[in-house]
Design an enzyme around this catalytic site. Structure first.
Site, mmCIF file in Angstrom:
data_model
loop_
_atom_site.group_PDB
_atom_site.id
_atom_site.type_symbol
_atom_site.label_atom_id
_atom_site.label_comp_id
_atom_site.label_asym_id
_atom_site.label_seq_id
_atom_site.Cartn_x
_atom_site.Cartn_y
_atom_site.Cartn_z
ATOM 1 N N LYS A 173 81.934 -18.703 35.190
ATOM 2 C CA LYS A 173 80.702 -18.179 35.789
ATOM 3 C C LYS A 173 80.115 -19.169 36.796
ATOM 4 C CE LYS A 173 76.901 -16.037 36.522
ATOM 5 N NZ LYS A 173 76.738 -14.696 37.015
ATOM 6 N N CYS B 82 70.408 -16.991 40.983
ATOM 7 C CA CYS B 82 71.739 -17.391 40.503
ATOM 8 C C CYS B 82 72.421 -18.421 41.393
ATOM 9 C CB CYS B 82 72.611 -16.145 40.386
ATOM 10 S SG CYS B 82 71.765 -14.795 39.577
HETATM 11 N N1 SAJ Z 1 73.815 -15.070 51.396
HETATM 12 C C1 SAJ Z 1 73.999 -15.655 52.655
HETATM 13 N N2 SAJ Z 1 75.170 -15.408 53.324
HETATM 14 C C2 SAJ Z 1 76.149 -14.610 52.805
HETATM 15 C C3 SAJ Z 1 75.966 -14.040 51.523
HETATM 16 C C4 SAJ Z 1 74.776 -14.283 50.844
HETATM 17 O O1 SAJ Z 1 73.140 -16.381 53.179
HETATM 18 O O2 SAJ Z 1 77.164 -14.414 53.497
HETATM 19 C C5 SAJ Z 1 72.562 -15.335 50.657
HETATM 20 C C6 SAJ Z 1 71.743 -14.054 50.361
HETATM 21 O O3 SAJ Z 1 70.951 -13.697 51.478
HETATM 22 C C7 SAJ Z 1 70.924 -14.499 49.161
HETATM 23 C C8 SAJ Z 1 71.888 -15.464 48.423
HETATM 24 O O4 SAJ Z 1 72.877 -15.824 49.363
HETATM 25 O O5 SAJ Z 1 69.782 -15.228 49.569
HETATM 26 C C9 SAJ Z 1 72.546 -14.856 47.197
HETATM 27 O O6 SAJ Z 1 72.946 -13.500 47.444
HETATM 28 P P1 SAJ Z 1 74.349 -12.925 46.942
HETATM 29 O O7 SAJ Z 1 74.436 -11.509 47.381
HETATM 30 O O8 SAJ Z 1 75.455 -13.815 47.371
HETATM 31 O O9 SAJ Z 1 74.303 -13.075 45.362
HETATM 32 P P2 SAJ Z 1 73.298 -12.618 44.166
HETATM 33 O O10 SAJ Z 1 72.461 -13.817 43.837
HETATM 34 O O11 SAJ Z 1 72.613 -11.344 44.429
HETATM 35 O O12 SAJ Z 1 74.379 -12.355 42.994
HETATM 36 C C10 SAJ Z 1 75.315 -13.375 42.653
HETATM 37 C C11 SAJ Z 1 76.711 -12.729 42.558
HETATM 38 N N3 SAJ Z 1 77.722 -13.781 42.469
HETATM 39 C C12 SAJ Z 1 78.792 -13.809 43.316
HETATM 40 O O13 SAJ Z 1 78.961 -13.005 44.196
HETATM 41 C C13 SAJ Z 1 79.786 -14.883 43.075
HETATM 42 C C14 SAJ Z 1 76.773 -11.805 41.337
HETATM 43 O O14 SAJ Z 1 78.089 -11.294 41.151
HETATM 44 C C15 SAJ Z 1 76.346 -12.580 40.074
HETATM 45 O O15 SAJ Z 1 76.373 -11.749 38.917
HETATM 46 C C16 SAJ Z 1 74.918 -13.040 40.298
HETATM 47 O O16 SAJ Z 1 74.922 -13.954 41.416
HETATM 48 C C17 SAJ Z 1 74.470 -13.748 39.023
HETATM 49 O O17 SAJ Z 1 73.707 -13.119 38.247
HETATM 50 O O18 SAJ Z 1 74.919 -14.866 38.743
#
Ligand code: SAJ
Length: 420
Positions: free
Chosen positions: A225, A279
């Site tokens: 994780k 997360c």
């Molecule tokens: N972000 C960027 N650039 C990107 C992708 C995301 O700046 O290319 C930013 C987003 O705007 C946001 C942050 O990253 O601020 C996180 O967003 P996210 O969509 O990457 O992730 P979360 O926090 O919504 O969900 C993540 C997921 N983990 C992964 O994709 C590895 C999800 O599967 C997990 O279950 C969740 O964390 C968790 O609960 O741990």
């Protein structure tokens, strides 16, 4: 939603001690973004589910068949589960066959993992444990928590972990906005404190998910994780660092990434105003805390992402100070696109800092919420009509529809590459 719960078949034999998985009673401790969807899904599937939360208003809301969080389709499934009597909530656990712990594990001062909620949840089970129980920890946790903390506390019941009690770790991996679908469709990693615990826990998950359930040990499952979210954080940090380099070298980062990604083995993520949510910005610190000397890249990535909001603030201030009484429109407050979740959002920190800088009038536009305690919200239309400087902080759908002409003669700072 693609879940057809009524037709789902059991795919493996049931452990003798648990009886039929379909008939087992489940107590879910922590009714937040993971616990409540899981509890309601299990209840819809036929389990008798007892939901537990320390917050009385959460318990009362759920017992009315309502929800306290925003997630597509969750309201309907909770209403059905409570209405049928399969799901009830209370503030303390009761006897059950399976206990599932899904409580928050934030970082405290100095980025140290705060496991107080896991500890309290495990302790709350002591009076109701019975031999043969399966206890699963789903909360994101530092390596060693299941055995070193949860099993240790449960041993105080007088029952032997791994013998009288099955104990396992299974990380949640769902994406907010798609939780109910991903709860069923995603593969799950299950690691017990003993091979027997792993086997029983695998059997439990195989009873209600469509993805593959993959067995390992508890330490590996815990680290899987943390690794997944660290992988994403490091890759976003790479994109954010590129955005700083591009600014220095006068290259468009959006075009750069688009072109570099045409290489068959390159897949760069997108830069932004910083990394938010509960997360990705938290979990990598658990690895850094566990192995500080070794986790150098992961720590640096966290620092790169944490510094990005400050870089955006400085950029806006630089431009605004060259203008006379500027009106600055900030587009988006949520932590990512098309959600109404403002928790740990870099956009909120940026807007707050800009207000504190007193560099001009700040207009805030967040189409996914109706009201904000701190900022008065304006429509997209009003923001665009009045602004001298437009700051894009989130790539929400309504912002993608803004015509370029509406931005003519305005200074544009686009942290999400919406207007390429
Ligand atoms: N972000 C960027 N650039 C990107 C992708 C995301 O700046 O290319 C930013 C987003 O705007 C946001 C942050 O990253 O601020 C996180 O967003 P996210 O969509 O990457 O992730 P979360 O926090 O919504 O969900 C993540 C997921 N983990 C992964 O994709 C590895 C999800 O599967 C997990 O279950 C969740 O964390 C968790 O609960 O741990």
């Amino acid at each position: 939603m693609e879940i057809d719960l009524s037709t789902q078949e059991l795919v493996s034999p049931k452990p003798a001690r648990l009886g039929s998985i379909r008939e087992s009673t489940v107590c879910v401790v922590g009714l937040g973004y993971i616990g409540l969807p899981t509890a309601s899904l299990l209840a819809s599937w036929g389990h008798r589910v007892y939901g537990v939360d320390s917050a009385l208003h959460v318990v009362e809301t759920i017992n009315r068949g309502e929800i306290h969080i925003v997630e597509p389709d969750l309201g309907a499934i909770v209403k059905g589960a409570v209405g049928s009597g399969q799901l009830t909530a209370s503030c303390t656990p009761c006897e059950a066959d399976v206990f599932l712990i899904a409580v928050p594990t934030p970082s405290s001062e100095g980025n140290v993992p705060d496991l107080s909620a896991v500890e309290a949840a495990a302790r709350s089970l002591l009076p109701v444990l019975r031999p043969g129980n399966l206890v699963i920890l789903e909360s994101t946790s530092p390596v060693g928590t299941t055995d070193g903390l949860v099993a240790k506390i449960l041993a105080e019941s007088g029952y032997t972990p791994g013998d009288d009690l099955h104990i396992a770790y299974c990380p949640e991996r769902v994406l907010p906005g798609r939780i109910l679908t991903e709860l069923v469709e995603n593969d799950r990693i299950v690691g017990g404190i003993t091979p027997a615990s792993t086997e029983v826990a695998v059997d439990f998950y195989e009873g209600f998910i469509r993805g593959e359930v993959i067995a390992t040990d508890a330490r590996t499952a815990e680290m899987v994780k943390l690794t997944e979210n660290s992988f994403r954080d490091v890759n976003i940090a790479f994109a954010n660092e590129l955005s700083l380099i591009c600014d220095e070298l006068d290259v468009s980062v959006w075009e750069l990434i688009r072109l570099a990604n045409r290489h068959p083995r390159v897949d760069i993520l997108q830069p932004g105003p910083g990394v938010g949510g509960h997360c990705i910005a938290v979990d990598p610190w658990f690895l850094v805390h566990g192995a500080p000397k070794q986790a150098r890249l992961i720590k640096t990535a966290r620092e790169v992402n944490d510094l990005k909001p400050e870089w955006v603030i400085q950029r806006v201030c630089r431009h605004a100070r060259k203008m006379r009484n500027p009106v600055i429109a900030c587009l988006g407050l949520a932590f990512k696109a098309n959600v109404d979740d403002l928790r740990e959002s870099p956009a909120v920190d940026i807007v707050r800092a800009l207000v504190a800088e007193s560099i001009g009038e700040i207009l805030v536009c967040e189409p996914n919420i109706k009201h904000h305690d701190e900022f008065e919200l304006v429509s997209v239309q009003e923001a665009l009509t009045r602004a001298d400087l437009v700051l894009v902080l989130v790539d929400h759908k309504p912002f993608l529809r803004i015509r370029r002409e509406a931005l003519q003669e305005k200074v544009l700072i686009d942290t999400k590459g919406v207007f390429l």
